[in-house]
Design an enzyme around this catalytic site. Structure first.
Site, PDB file in Angstrom:
ATOM      1  N   CYS A   1       0.295   0.227  10.202  1.00 18.20           N
ATOM      2  CA  CYS A   1      -0.105  -0.829   9.437  1.00 18.20           C
ATOM      3  C   CYS A   1       1.246  -1.678   8.604  1.00 18.20           C
ATOM      4  O   CYS A   1       2.191  -1.170   8.074  1.00 18.20           O
ATOM      5  CB  CYS A   1      -0.776  -0.198   8.195  1.00 18.20           C
TER       6      CYS A   1
ATOM      7  N   CYS B   1     -19.060  -6.162   3.009  1.00 15.75           N
ATOM      8  CA  CYS B   1     -18.468  -4.828   3.587  1.00 15.75           C
ATOM      9  C   CYS B   1     -17.082  -4.930   2.789  1.00 15.75           C
ATOM     10  O   CYS B   1     -16.644  -6.169   2.502  1.00 15.75           O
ATOM     11  CB  CYS B   1     -18.203  -4.871   4.869  1.00 15.75           C
TER      12      CYS B   1
ATOM     13  N   CYS C   1     -16.515  -9.239   5.291  1.00  9.81           N
ATOM     14  CA  CYS C   1     -15.732  -7.907   5.030  1.00  9.81           C
ATOM     15  C   CYS C   1     -14.533  -8.171   3.856  1.00  9.81           C
ATOM     16  O   CYS C   1     -13.795  -9.134   4.464  1.00  9.81           O
ATOM     17  CB  CYS C   1     -15.394  -7.237   6.220  1.00  9.81           C
TER      18      CYS C   1
ATOM     19  N   CYS D   1       0.386   4.967   7.005  1.00 11.73           N
ATOM     20  CA  CYS D   1      -0.298   4.559   8.103  1.00 11.73           C
ATOM     21  C   CYS D   1       0.778   4.157   9.353  1.00 11.73           C
ATOM     22  O   CYS D   1       1.162   2.824   9.035  1.00 11.73           O
ATOM     23  CB  CYS D   1      -1.621   3.872   8.059  1.00 11.73           C
TER      24      CYS D   1
ATOM     25  N   CYS E   1       0.731  -1.245  -0.050  1.00 10.53           N
ATOM     26  CA  CYS E   1      -0.099  -0.115  -0.038  1.00 10.53           C
ATOM     27  C   CYS E   1       0.901   1.305  -0.059  1.00 10.53           C
ATOM     28  O   CYS E   1       1.938   1.390   0.754  1.00 10.53           O
ATOM     29  CB  CYS E   1      -0.880   0.013   1.277  1.00 10.53           C
TER      30      CYS E   1
END
Length: 340
Positions: free
Chosen positions: A65, A133, A102, A62, A58
């Site tokens: 993470c 989700c 999810c 963050c 990614c």
């Protein structure tokens, strides 16, 4: 101020939420349980299951993470899972008692070329009889519409922490970026799953600020996940001191009061909690958990431990329809007295 816990409010002040948060724990939990009993069936817990459909790589930074390309956590970036593997995992989740599935993709934002693939996953999981989700980073308005048309029920996009502390955690997107994605989802008719993480070095005022920001969303998020940070070696927050379970229970109790009609989910961090700690958080008002051995990239208590916990509490897992069935309102009105 008079308070019954039956009607969601969108005019909470930060000071009112702080007054709630700092009440003696017995008073706070008593009020939270009164609100829960007024809106949700007693002794029922809804189960959701989370699957990482695209892991690692990614572009976001963050600080909590393991999937960020900015940090060396030993996690290898992987391609988007094949559709048939996602459907197989959804079937297993349903067999294990989950009724919401999810799907999480480690992207900064959803690219147009991937919209049809995510839409196909949503449609296929819906066909298995599960609520859906997705969390896949920032969305453009037309993307939110496409996911809704595919059958998506919820979009998850956490605010993480207070507006003031946010830049201590993330620098690659702004708080307003997050709010914009939430607005696009609402305009498309999607339900929202929006919460935050405790234990990232923030103070209590930041936890209060997070709940205040969530309270300003109109309507409130239908699902509010409260996560305990799982420290990941190699991330900036990997050495963060743990937040106490009592602080987690406080935050959950305040969320139950402020969001009387919302699911409040005890999410990441349960693996590090004792059975008693998890029970305290459920007694504070959490009525949903993630099940399965894994969340996205971290461990989660498995079915055996979850069943032992629920059995010890006299709780049972139930479908979202059974759990959300309103019970009788409390016979006596609860009143919050302004501090000072």
């Amino acid at each position: 101020m008079a308070f019954t816990g039956l009607t969601p409010r969108h005019d909470w002040s930060r000071e009112e939420i702080a007054d709630l948060y700092t009440q003696p724990l017995d008073s706070l939990m008593g009020l939270a349980l009164s609100v829960k009993s007024a809106n949700w069936a007693d002794g029922k817990v809804q189960k959701s299951q989370l699957l990482s459909i695209k892991t690692g790589g990614c572009a976001e930074d963050c600080g909590y993470c393991s999937q960020s390309a900015h940090f060396d956590t030993g996690l290898k970036a992987e391609k988007l899972m094949p559709l048939e593997d996602v459907v197989s995992a959804a079937r297993e989740a349903k067999a294990g008692g989950a009724d919401r599935f999810c799907m999480g993709a480690a992207w900064r934002n959803l690219k147009e070329r991937d919209v049809p693939k995510i839409a196909a996953m949503i449609s296929a999981v819906k066909a298995e009889g599960l609520e859906t989700c997705v969390t896949a980073g920032m969305l453009e308005p037309q993307q939110a519409v496409a996911l809704k048309e595919a059958g998506l029920d919820y979009y998850n996009h956490n605010l993480d922490t207070s507006r003031e502390y946010y830049t201590s955690v993330v620098s690659t997107r702004t708080y307003e970026d997050r709010l914009d994605t939430l607005a696009h989802c609402r305009e498309a008719g999607l339900n929202l799953c929006v919460g935050g993480i405790l234990g990232m070095g923030e103070g209590r005022d930041d936890r209060i600020g997070l709940i205040h920001e969530l309270s300003k969303l109109t309507p409130h998020p239908e699902s509010v996940p409260i996560n305990m940070l799982v420290p990941i070696k190699g991330t900036p927050l990997g050495e963060s001191p743990p937040v106490s379970v009592i602080e987690m229970a406080r935050a959950i109790a305040v969320c139950r009061i402020v969001f009387p009609k919302s699911w409040v989910r005890l999410s990441a961090g349960r693996e590090a909690m004792s059975e008693e700690g998890q029970a305290l958080c459920m007694l504070a008002g959490a009525n949903s958990i993630f099940v399965g051995d894994r969340l996205l990239t971290t461990d989660n208590p498995g079915e055996t431990r979850d069943e032992a916990l629920l059995g010890a509490m006299g709780f049972e897992h139930a479908s979202r329809e059974e759990t959300a069935k309103p019970t009788q309102a409390p016979k006596r009105k609860q009143t919050l007295i302004d501090a000072g």
